[in-house]
Structure formats: structure tokens, C-alpha cells
Design a protein around this motif. Sequence first.
Motif, PDB file in Angstrom:
ATOM      1  N   TYR A 107       0.863  -1.182   0.000  1.00  0.00           N
ATOM      2  CA  TYR A 107       0.000   0.000   0.000  1.00  0.00           C
ATOM      3  C   TYR A 107       0.900   1.232   0.000  1.00  0.00           C
ATOM      4  O   TYR A 107       1.455   1.616   1.029  1.00  0.00           O
ATOM      5  CB  TYR A 107      -0.922  -0.004   1.226  1.00  0.00           C
ATOM      6  CG  TYR A 107      -1.826  -1.209   1.271  1.00  0.00           C
ATOM      7  CD1 TYR A 107      -3.050  -1.216   0.602  1.00  0.00           C
ATOM      8  CD2 TYR A 107      -1.452  -2.351   1.977  1.00  0.00           C
ATOM      9  CE1 TYR A 107      -3.877  -2.327   0.630  1.00  0.00           C
ATOM     10  CE2 TYR A 107      -2.274  -3.465   2.016  1.00  0.00           C
ATOM     11  CZ  TYR A 107      -3.483  -3.449   1.335  1.00  0.00           C
ATOM     12  OH  TYR A 107      -4.298  -4.557   1.372  1.00  0.00           O
ATOM     13  N   TYR A 152       1.055   4.770  -0.112  1.00  0.00           N
ATOM     14  CA  TYR A 152       0.405   6.067   0.086  1.00  0.00           C
ATOM     15  C   TYR A 152       1.313   6.950   0.932  1.00  0.00           C
ATOM     16  O   TYR A 152       2.072   6.457   1.783  1.00  0.00           O
ATOM     17  CB  TYR A 152      -0.944   5.907   0.791  1.00  0.00           C
ATOM     18  CG  TYR A 152      -1.948   5.117  -0.010  1.00  0.00           C
ATOM     19  CD1 TYR A 152      -2.736   5.735  -0.967  1.00  0.00           C
ATOM     20  CD2 TYR A 152      -2.095   3.742   0.191  1.00  0.00           C
ATOM     21  CE1 TYR A 152      -3.662   5.008  -1.715  1.00  0.00           C
ATOM     22  CE2 TYR A 152      -3.017   3.007  -0.556  1.00  0.00           C
ATOM     23  CZ  TYR A 152      -3.787   3.648  -1.498  1.00  0.00           C
ATOM     24  OH  TYR A 152      -4.694   2.924  -2.247  1.00  0.00           O
ATOM     25  N   ASP A 207      -4.488   9.941   2.539  1.00  0.00           N
ATOM     26  CA  ASP A 207      -4.515   9.737   1.089  1.00  0.00           C
ATOM     27  C   ASP A 207      -5.189   8.415   0.738  1.00  0.00           C
ATOM     28  O   ASP A 207      -5.879   8.308  -0.282  1.00  0.00           O
ATOM     29  CB  ASP A 207      -3.098   9.768   0.522  1.00  0.00           C
ATOM     30  CG  ASP A 207      -2.524  11.170   0.440  1.00  0.00           C
ATOM     31  OD1 ASP A 207      -3.299  12.133   0.567  1.00  0.00           O
ATOM     32  OD2 ASP A 207      -1.306  11.302   0.255  1.00  0.00           O
ATOM     33  N   THR A 258      -8.826   9.013   1.031  1.00  0.00           N
ATOM     34  CA  THR A 258      -9.259   9.869  -0.072  1.00  0.00           C
ATOM     35  C   THR A 258      -9.516   9.047  -1.326  1.00  0.00           C
ATOM     36  O   THR A 258     -10.519   9.231  -2.014  1.00  0.00           O
ATOM     37  CB  THR A 258      -8.209  10.963  -0.340  1.00  0.00           C
ATOM     38  OG1 THR A 258      -8.006  11.729   0.859  1.00  0.00           O
ATOM     39  CG2 THR A 258      -8.660  11.895  -1.452  1.00  0.00           C
ATOM     40  N   GLU A 259      -8.620   8.101  -1.606  1.00  0.00           N
ATOM     41  CA  GLU A 259      -8.813   7.230  -2.772  1.00  0.00           C
ATOM     42  C   GLU A 259     -10.020   6.317  -2.587  1.00  0.00           C
ATOM     43  O   GLU A 259     -10.825   6.136  -3.511  1.00  0.00           O
ATOM     44  CB  GLU A 259      -7.562   6.394  -3.002  1.00  0.00           C
ATOM     45  CG  GLU A 259      -7.673   5.477  -4.226  1.00  0.00           C
ATOM     46  CD  GLU A 259      -6.400   4.705  -4.482  1.00  0.00           C
ATOM     47  OE1 GLU A 259      -6.399   3.483  -4.264  1.00  0.00           O
ATOM     48  OE2 GLU A 259      -5.415   5.336  -4.900  1.00  0.00           O
ATOM     49  N   GLY A 277     -13.183   7.913  -3.408  1.00  0.00           N
ATOM     50  CA  GLY A 277     -13.368   8.354  -4.786  1.00  0.00           C
ATOM     51  C   GLY A 277     -13.108   9.827  -4.992  1.00  0.00           C
ATOM     52  O   GLY A 277     -13.610  10.431  -5.952  1.00  0.00           O
ATOM     53  N   LYS A 278     -12.292  10.421  -4.117  1.00  0.00           N
ATOM     54  CA  LYS A 278     -11.960  11.836  -4.227  1.00  0.00           C
ATOM     55  C   LYS A 278     -10.531  12.017  -4.740  1.00  0.00           C
ATOM     56  O   LYS A 278      -9.703  11.108  -4.656  1.00  0.00           O
ATOM     57  CB  LYS A 278     -12.120  12.528  -2.865  1.00  0.00           C
ATOM     58  CG  LYS A 278     -13.556  12.557  -2.360  1.00  0.00           C
ATOM     59  CD  LYS A 278     -14.407  13.488  -3.187  1.00  0.00           C
ATOM     60  CE  LYS A 278     -15.808  13.618  -2.624  1.00  0.00           C
ATOM     61  NZ  LYS A 278     -16.628  14.579  -3.394  1.00  0.00           N
ATOM     62  N   GLN A 279     -10.251  13.203  -5.241  1.00  0.00           N
ATOM     63  CA  GLN A 279      -8.930  13.502  -5.752  1.00  0.00           C
ATOM     64  C   GLN A 279      -8.025  14.137  -4.698  1.00  0.00           C
ATOM     65  O   GLN A 279      -6.809  13.999  -4.760  1.00  0.00           O
ATOM     66  CB  GLN A 279      -9.034  14.436  -6.961  1.00  0.00           C
ATOM     67  CG  GLN A 279      -9.760  13.828  -8.144  1.00  0.00           C
ATOM     68  CD  GLN A 279      -9.078  12.592  -8.680  1.00  0.00           C
ATOM     69  OE1 GLN A 279      -7.861  12.573  -8.879  1.00  0.00           O
ATOM     70  NE2 GLN A 279      -9.857  11.548  -8.905  1.00  0.00           N
ATOM     71  N   SER A 280      -8.625  14.828  -3.740  1.00  0.00           N
ATOM     72  CA  SER A 280      -7.824  15.554  -2.759  1.00  0.00           C
ATOM     73  C   SER A 280      -8.677  15.891  -1.549  1.00  0.00           C
ATOM     74  O   SER A 280      -9.882  15.626  -1.521  1.00  0.00           O
ATOM     75  CB  SER A 280      -7.257  16.834  -3.374  1.00  0.00           C
ATOM     76  OG  SER A 280      -8.317  17.704  -3.751  1.00  0.00           O
TER      77      SER A 280
END
Length: 335
Positions: free
Chosen positions: A133, A135, A140, A143-144, A147-150
Motif C-alpha cells: 500500500y 500512500y 490519502d 481519499t482514494e 473516490g476523491k482527488q484531494s
Amino acid sequence: MEIQKTPVVAVTMGDPTGIGPEVIAKGLKEHMVGPEHTVIVGDPGVMRRAFDLVGLQLQIVPGTQPTNAADSIAVADIDLAGVTQIPIGKIDRLGGEAAARAIKLSAQLALSGQVDAIVSSPVNKTALNYAGYHYMDSTDFYTELAGKQSHILLIHGGNVNAFMVSTHVSLQHALELITVDRVLTTIEAAHATLTRLGSTHPRIGVVGVNPHMGENGILGREEIEILKPAMEAARARGIEVTELVPAESLVSWTQQGRVDGVVSMFHDQATTAMKPLGYSTFAIGLPFIRCAVGHGTAHDIAGTGAADPRIFVQTYQLASLLTKNGYLVGAHEHA
């Protein structure tokens, strides 16, 4: 009259060989965290070991819903064999896999509406990487999964709240990320979050980039060309923004009551100032409330009974407060 629901909080055990399980157990033993409204996400054997270490007599009940009883607590099992066999205090691939599974399961519970908030215990980045993993941090990872970018990160300690324009990036990249739009978005997130934390008219300070806040452009022009235009734009939207805050005064200005929160330009600017306070973090912009302790796994003292639970308790209380105050998740996100 509407009866306010007590929030259900999922608590991840973190790395099983670190202090995460112990601080959870101590928070429960000292009655600073209520077992009846909590679901621990982790390994039942690891949690039983932590309970025994601190002398906590609490029944473990398998499941993803709270027990609603003061003498028992639900543990959502990550279903990973051999976790209790890892030596406490050792950084291990299996420990990283266990921590990752707890993160993934807690996110599933939050996304499906089974819990109202997540509190993350510390993970070890090396162990996570050993397990595959890769990250920068567990935020982070969440966040993934969401389904978000940031996200925008709040660092909360005592009565000090610092909102980060950037987090785990190089200093060179952090400087590139300081733009009018990004600073303005962070100010707006600060205003919304401080309101949910109880400030009626939050006053927000913006921390300068350069020494002495640029000395009117002599030591740098970011304050003139980026920060002040963002501050003016925020004021035009009805947000109370004070003058620029010197980086060395980030904490003292809040403690003196001059501001209710500050916008910090990069990671060490805020964390260095707030480390002595002991801090928690909140990831703004995710579709669920997720807070995390601001300390590491402390493998050197894991299993000795010396871990201090105060930051874990502070983090739990922050998550509960945000939930009770109806925080609108997903409202702010960095581009």
C-alpha cells in the motif's frame, strides 16, 4: 422536540504492533470513550491483548454495529490470520496488511452509513509499503477509497485550529501549490469547519509564506501577489479574515484570542508549532467524517503500558463534535 442521535464512531486499531490498540483500551478504561456507541475495526485477539494489558474488563462482541451497552464493545473483524503472532514493537508486512484492512473496512462502514464518523489510530508507513500500500499517509488512502482527488487537512490541538494549503509534498512543490484559488478554498473550508465547531463568527488568520511576511516584497512577493488577493476575495464573500499572521505566532495568536483559526501554507509550518500541544487531524472534503491521531505508532514503547491516550481521546471527541454539529462532509475539496 427532535431527539439528537448519539453518533456511532468507528475506531480503527491502527498498526497492531504499535500503541494504537493500547490507547484505545486506555480511553475506554478511563471512561473518556463510550463503548456503547463505538465500533472497533481490527483484530479481536489484538484488542483482547490490549484490554488485558491495561486491565480493562470489557466483553468483545463481533459485529459492525455498537452494542448499546456499557460492559461490551463491538469489534468488526478484519479477518486476517496470524496478526496476534507478530511481535509487539516490530514493523512487519502483516501488521501493515492488518492496518490497511481496518482502513478499508472502516471506509466501507462509513460510505454505507453504518457509522457516522471514523477515528484512525496510527499506522506505520513502512509496514503499509511492505504490504503493498503505497500512500503518503493514511488520509490519502481514505481519499482514494472515497473516490476523491484531494482533501484539505485541519490540524486541531487544544484550542488551535490550523488549515493546511498543502500537506505531504516537498517544500518546492508546496510553494508551487500556493495560488489565489487554493488559498481562498482553504479559507472557505476553515470558515465552514470553525462554524461547525461552535464559532459564531470565526476570525481567520492567514500565515505568511516568507520571513517577516515578505517585508513588503523585499523578501518575497507571495504575500502581496497571492495571499492578500485571496484574503480580499474571502472578505468579499462575507468571511472575516484578519491581517497576515507571522508563522512564529501561529499558536500564540489563537491562544490570545486574536483569531479562531489559521490557514497554514505548508506542512511543517503548522505541525512544528503545534507538536508540543498534541494534535489531531480532520480530512475536509471526504464524504464522511474522518479524524486521526497526530502521533505515530511509537513501536519503541508499544506493549509496555506507557502509551498516553490523551490525543486519541481528543481525536474521538473532535469526530463526535463534528458529527453532532451536523458537519456537511464533502463541501470543500482542493482542485
